[in-house]
Design a protein around this motif. Structure first.
Motif, PDB file in Angstrom:
ATOM      1  N   ARG A 142      21.543  14.176   4.886  1.00 43.55           N
ATOM      2  CA  ARG A 142      21.463  12.818   5.566  1.00 43.55           C
ATOM      3  C   ARG A 142      20.297  12.719   6.679  1.00 43.55           C
ATOM      4  O   ARG A 142      19.952  11.635   7.174  1.00 43.55           O
ATOM      5  N   GLU A 143      20.064  13.978   7.060  1.00 41.09           N
ATOM      6  CA  GLU A 143      18.882  13.746   8.125  1.00 41.09           C
ATOM      7  C   GLU A 143      17.719  13.240   7.712  1.00 41.09           C
ATOM      8  O   GLU A 143      16.810  12.581   8.320  1.00 41.09           O
ATOM      9  N   THR A 144      17.391  12.947   6.231  1.00 38.83           N
ATOM     10  CA  THR A 144      16.292  12.599   5.880  1.00 38.83           C
ATOM     11  C   THR A 144      16.164  11.023   5.970  1.00 38.83           C
ATOM     12  O   THR A 144      15.273  10.543   5.531  1.00 38.83           O
ATOM     13  N   VAL A 145      17.497  10.428   6.352  1.00 40.27           N
ATOM     14  CA  VAL A 145      17.547   9.095   6.476  1.00 40.27           C
ATOM     15  C   VAL A 145      16.112   8.533   7.753  1.00 40.27           C
ATOM     16  O   VAL A 145      15.508   7.620   7.792  1.00 40.27           O
ATOM     17  N   ALA A 146      16.163   9.621   8.573  1.00 38.68           N
ATOM     18  CA  ALA A 146      15.055   9.461   9.794  1.00 38.68           C
ATOM     19  C   ALA A 146      13.840   9.596   9.178  1.00 38.68           C
ATOM     20  O   ALA A 146      12.743   8.745   9.728  1.00 38.68           O
ATOM     21  N   ARG A 147      13.516  10.436   8.072  1.00 40.30           N
ATOM     22  CA  ARG A 147      12.106  10.634   7.662  1.00 40.30           C
ATOM     23  C   ARG A 147      11.763   9.384   7.028  1.00 40.30           C
ATOM     24  O   ARG A 147      10.769   9.273   7.055  1.00 40.30           O
ATOM     25  N   VAL A 148      12.374   8.976   6.248  1.00 38.91           N
ATOM     26  CA  VAL A 148      12.271   7.549   5.444  1.00 38.91           C
ATOM     27  C   VAL A 148      11.975   6.514   6.396  1.00 38.91           C
ATOM     28  O   VAL A 148      11.095   5.593   6.233  1.00 38.91           O
ATOM     29  N   CYS A 149      12.468   6.338   7.479  1.00 37.25           N
ATOM     30  CA  CYS A 149      12.150   5.198   8.629  1.00 37.25           C
ATOM     31  C   CYS A 149      10.661   5.533   8.973  1.00 37.25           C
ATOM     32  O   CYS A 149       9.810   4.708   8.904  1.00 37.25           O
ATOM     33  N   ALA A 150      10.279   6.858   9.163  1.00 38.24           N
ATOM     34  CA  ALA A 150       8.889   7.087   9.429  1.00 38.24           C
ATOM     35  C   ALA A 150       8.031   6.809   8.487  1.00 38.24           C
ATOM     36  O   ALA A 150       6.978   6.294   8.529  1.00 38.24           O
ATOM     37  N   GLY A 151       8.539   7.357   7.110  1.00 36.29           N
ATOM     38  CA  GLY A 151       7.555   7.204   6.034  1.00 36.29           C
ATOM     39  C   GLY A 151       7.271   5.460   5.603  1.00 36.29           C
ATOM     40  O   GLY A 151       6.386   5.316   5.045  1.00 36.29           O
ATOM     41  N   ALA A 152       8.251   4.796   6.001  1.00 33.31           N
ATOM     42  CA  ALA A 152       8.092   3.296   5.909  1.00 33.31           C
ATOM     43  C   ALA A 152       6.912   2.935   6.806  1.00 33.31           C
ATOM     44  O   ALA A 152       6.077   2.052   6.308  1.00 33.31           O
ATOM     45  N   VAL A 153       6.897   3.382   8.091  1.00 32.58           N
ATOM     46  CA  VAL A 153       5.850   3.047   8.838  1.00 32.58           C
ATOM     47  C   VAL A 153       4.558   3.619   8.242  1.00 32.58           C
ATOM     48  O   VAL A 153       3.404   3.021   8.256  1.00 32.58           O
ATOM     49  N   ALA A 154       4.441   4.682   8.053  1.00 27.47           N
ATOM     50  CA  ALA A 154       3.282   5.379   7.398  1.00 27.47           C
ATOM     51  C   ALA A 154       2.833   4.789   6.258  1.00 27.47           C
ATOM     52  O   ALA A 154       1.629   4.509   6.161  1.00 27.47           O
ATOM     53  N   SER A 155       3.586   4.381   5.265  1.00 23.97           N
ATOM     54  CA  SER A 155       3.198   3.528   3.971  1.00 23.97           C
ATOM     55  C   SER A 155       2.599   2.284   4.340  1.00 23.97           C
ATOM     56  O   SER A 155       1.719   1.984   3.818  1.00 23.97           O
ATOM     57  N   LYS A 156       3.035   1.756   5.328  1.00 23.80           N
ATOM     58  CA  LYS A 156       2.348   0.388   5.941  1.00 23.80           C
ATOM     59  C   LYS A 156       1.097   0.441   6.474  1.00 23.80           C
ATOM     60  O   LYS A 156       0.047  -0.389   6.039  1.00 23.80           O
ATOM     61  N   ILE A 157       0.703   1.646   7.123  1.00 27.30           N
ATOM     62  CA  ILE A 157      -0.513   1.946   7.550  1.00 27.30           C
ATOM     63  C   ILE A 157      -1.435   2.449   6.430  1.00 27.30           C
ATOM     64  O   ILE A 157      -2.348   1.783   6.163  1.00 27.30           O
ATOM     65  N   LEU A 158      -0.968   2.920   5.346  1.00 24.79           N
ATOM     66  CA  LEU A 158      -1.646   3.448   4.100  1.00 24.79           C
ATOM     67  C   LEU A 158      -2.007   2.104   3.427  1.00 24.79           C
ATOM     68  O   LEU A 158      -3.149   2.171   2.883  1.00 24.79           O
ATOM     69  N   ALA A 159      -1.272   1.097   3.573  1.00 28.57           N
ATOM     70  CA  ALA A 159      -1.440  -0.082   2.768  1.00 28.57           C
ATOM     71  C   ALA A 159      -2.595  -0.967   3.148  1.00 28.57           C
ATOM     72  O   ALA A 159      -3.198  -1.661   2.560  1.00 28.57           O
ATOM     73  N   GLN A 160      -2.930  -0.573   4.473  1.00 33.22           N
ATOM     74  CA  GLN A 160      -4.159  -1.346   5.205  1.00 33.22           C
ATOM     75  C   GLN A 160      -5.271  -0.803   4.634  1.00 33.22           C
ATOM     76  O   GLN A 160      -6.444  -1.504   4.381  1.00 33.22           O
ATOM     77  N   LEU A 161      -5.373   0.480   4.002  1.00 34.06           N
ATOM     78  CA  LEU A 161      -6.501   1.138   3.427  1.00 34.06           C
ATOM     79  C   LEU A 161      -6.215   1.011   1.704  1.00 34.06           C
ATOM     80  O   LEU A 161      -7.153   1.737   1.083  1.00 34.06           O
ATOM     81  N   ASP A 162      -5.404   0.402   1.323  1.00 31.71           N
ATOM     82  CA  ASP A 162      -5.144   0.274  -0.095  1.00 31.71           C
ATOM     83  C   ASP A 162      -5.082   1.472  -0.668  1.00 31.71           C
ATOM     84  O   ASP A 162      -5.276   2.064  -1.849  1.00 31.71           O
ATOM     85  N   ILE A 163      -3.939   2.449  -0.079  1.00 34.44           N
ATOM     86  CA  ILE A 163      -3.507   3.738  -0.635  1.00 34.44           C
ATOM     87  C   ILE A 163      -2.104   3.443  -1.003  1.00 34.44           C
ATOM     88  O   ILE A 163      -1.287   3.109  -0.047  1.00 34.44           O
ATOM     89  N   LYS A 164      -1.780   3.975  -1.948  1.00 35.99           N
ATOM     90  CA  LYS A 164      -0.314   3.725  -2.445  1.00 35.99           C
ATOM     91  C   LYS A 164       0.215   5.030  -3.042  1.00 35.99           C
ATOM     92  O   LYS A 164      -0.479   5.911  -3.713  1.00 35.99           O
ATOM     93  N   VAL A 165       1.380   5.371  -2.340  1.00 35.23           N
ATOM     94  CA  VAL A 165       2.105   6.467  -2.920  1.00 35.23           C
ATOM     95  C   VAL A 165       3.522   6.048  -3.454  1.00 35.23           C
ATOM     96  O   VAL A 165       3.880   5.005  -3.143  1.00 35.23           O
ATOM     97  N   ASN A 166       3.542   6.877  -4.627  1.00 26.70           N
ATOM     98  CA  ASN A 166       4.559   6.480  -5.517  1.00 26.70           C
ATOM     99  C   ASN A 166       5.314   7.614  -5.930  1.00 26.70           C
ATOM    100  O   ASN A 166       4.734   8.516  -6.687  1.00 26.70           O
ATOM    101  N   ALA A 167       6.548   7.946  -5.912  1.00 25.83           N
ATOM    102  CA  ALA A 167       7.201   9.134  -6.095  1.00 25.83           C
ATOM    103  C   ALA A 167       8.517   8.560  -7.343  1.00 25.83           C
ATOM    104  O   ALA A 167       8.946   7.476  -7.152  1.00 25.83           O
ATOM    105  N   PHE A 168       8.555   9.342  -8.110  1.00 22.73           N
ATOM    106  CA  PHE A 168       9.658   8.984  -9.159  1.00 22.73           C
ATOM    107  C   PHE A 168      10.290  10.188  -9.856  1.00 22.73           C
ATOM    108  O   PHE A 168       9.849  11.402  -9.807  1.00 22.73           O
TER     109      PHE A 168
END
Length: 350
Positions: free
Chosen positions: A129-155
């Motif tokens: 459950r600790e990872t819920v906090a990492r996901v919040c930070a990851g959402a912010v990081a992903s939005k920064i990456l999107a400004q540079l057209d960098i896409k991260v996709n995990a499956f």
């Protein structure tokens, strides 16, 4: 407790426990001027939220995020961003019988050895459950990456022995196991249900690909990009192995073949501008209802059956966690790379 902070410039600190009042994250080093609200973060949390399907824990958490600081008039201010997620459905009484018993495959015994006591309610900080906090930070990081057209996709690449073959991945497919191939997803669901009927669980692998990453990220010695990515993903509790590119298959390959196909987006620890490919091995859920042998805090051999609400497989919900840690690592590398060349510094200030 040391070790709850990750990153150099884009730095995150997570806090909170599985059965505490709340969990959260503080992000320090996020550039000012980024448009950001809870609506940007919630879709990431919804992807890892429990209770969504037959293959997840039935713990019911809304996992709604609240931004407490670092935002003014809808944009980041450059000051620390603090976010909180309340726990709503923790059932701590279910863990009372485990208070003096070490669960097999969990961090119970090692936490006790290190700190002299432990939070037996779901594992405290060692809980997934600790990872819920990492996901919040990851959402912010992903939005920064999107400004540079960098896409991260995990499956989910595999669950147990069910592995999607190379070349048969279809990202238009959506299902409860996050496998981009409907045929193999159905096979995986059958396997999960089979193991659950046997009071068992199953592991899997998560593949993460990064498109649009520029060349030049990473430092060539101790802070190699692939080394930092491996540390970031390996820090997720359920991850037991990380490969970059061809990974362990490189040991049985040849130079002529591996030079062409095995790099995985980095050379010499520095991104080469091509697609980055990372694979994480996810262990089976350790909390299972089968009778298992273990010890109690007095060293006495005992038997245990773990009941309650647990995922029969971790990989599907962990995809967004892997994605988040990769995004955080890349943003930190991007910011660090801005001071690597004098012409870049001159161009910025002139």
């Amino acid at each position: 407790m040391a070790g709850s902070t990750f990153g150099k410039i884009f730095k995150i600190t997570t806090w909170g426990e599985s059965h505490g009042n709340a969990l959260g994250v503080v992000i320090d080093g996020c550039p000012a001027g980024l448009e950001l609200s809870e609506k940007d973060i919630q879709p990431f949390l919804d992807r890892r939220k429990p209770g969504q399907s037959e293959v997840t824990t039935q713990r019911k958490e809304s996992d709604e995020v609240e931004i407490l600081s670092g935002i003014f008039e809808g944009k980041t201010t450059g000051t620390p961003i603090s976010m909180i997620i309340k726990n709503e459905d923790q059932n701590s009484n279910a863990y009372d019988e485990l208070k003096d018993v070490y669960r097999p495959g969990h961090a119970d015994i090692t936490y006790d050895a290190k700190y002299g006591f432990r939070d037996h309610r779901g594992g405290g900080r060692s809980s997934g459950r600790e990872t819920v906090a990492r996901v919040c930070a990851g959402a912010v990081a992903s939005k920064i990456l999107a400004q540079l057209d960098i896409k991260v996709n995990a499956f989910t690449k595999s669950i147990g022995s069910v592995v999607i073959p190379e070349g048969e991945i279809d990202f238009s497919v959506n299902n409860i196991v996050n496998m981009p191939n409907e045929e193999y997803a159905n096979k995986a669901i059958e396997l999960i249900n089979e193991k659950r009927s046997e009071k068992d669980s199953v592991g899997g692998t998560i593949e993460c690909i990064v498109d649009g990453c520029p060349a030049g990220l990473g430092e060539p010695v101790f802070d190699k990009l692939d080394a930092n990515l491996a540390k970031a993903v390996m820090s997720i509790g359920s991850v037991k192995g990380v490969e970059i590119g061809s990974g362990f298959d490189a040991s049985t390959s040849t130079g002529s073949l591996n030079n062409q196909e095995g790099a995985g987006g980095t050379l010499g620890g520095i991104s080469n501008g091509k697609q980055i490919k990372l694979t994480a091995a996810i262990k089976p859920t350790p909390s299972i209802a089968q009778e298992q042998k273990t010890t109690d805090k007095n060293g006495k051999d005992v038997s245990i059956e773990i009941h309650g609400r647990h995922d029969p497989v971790i990989a599907p919900r962990a995809c967004v966690v892997v994605e988040s840690m990769v995004a955080i690592t890349l943003v930190d590398a991007l910011l660090e790379n801005m001071n690597s060349r004098i012409d870049g510094i001159i161009n910025f200030y002139k």
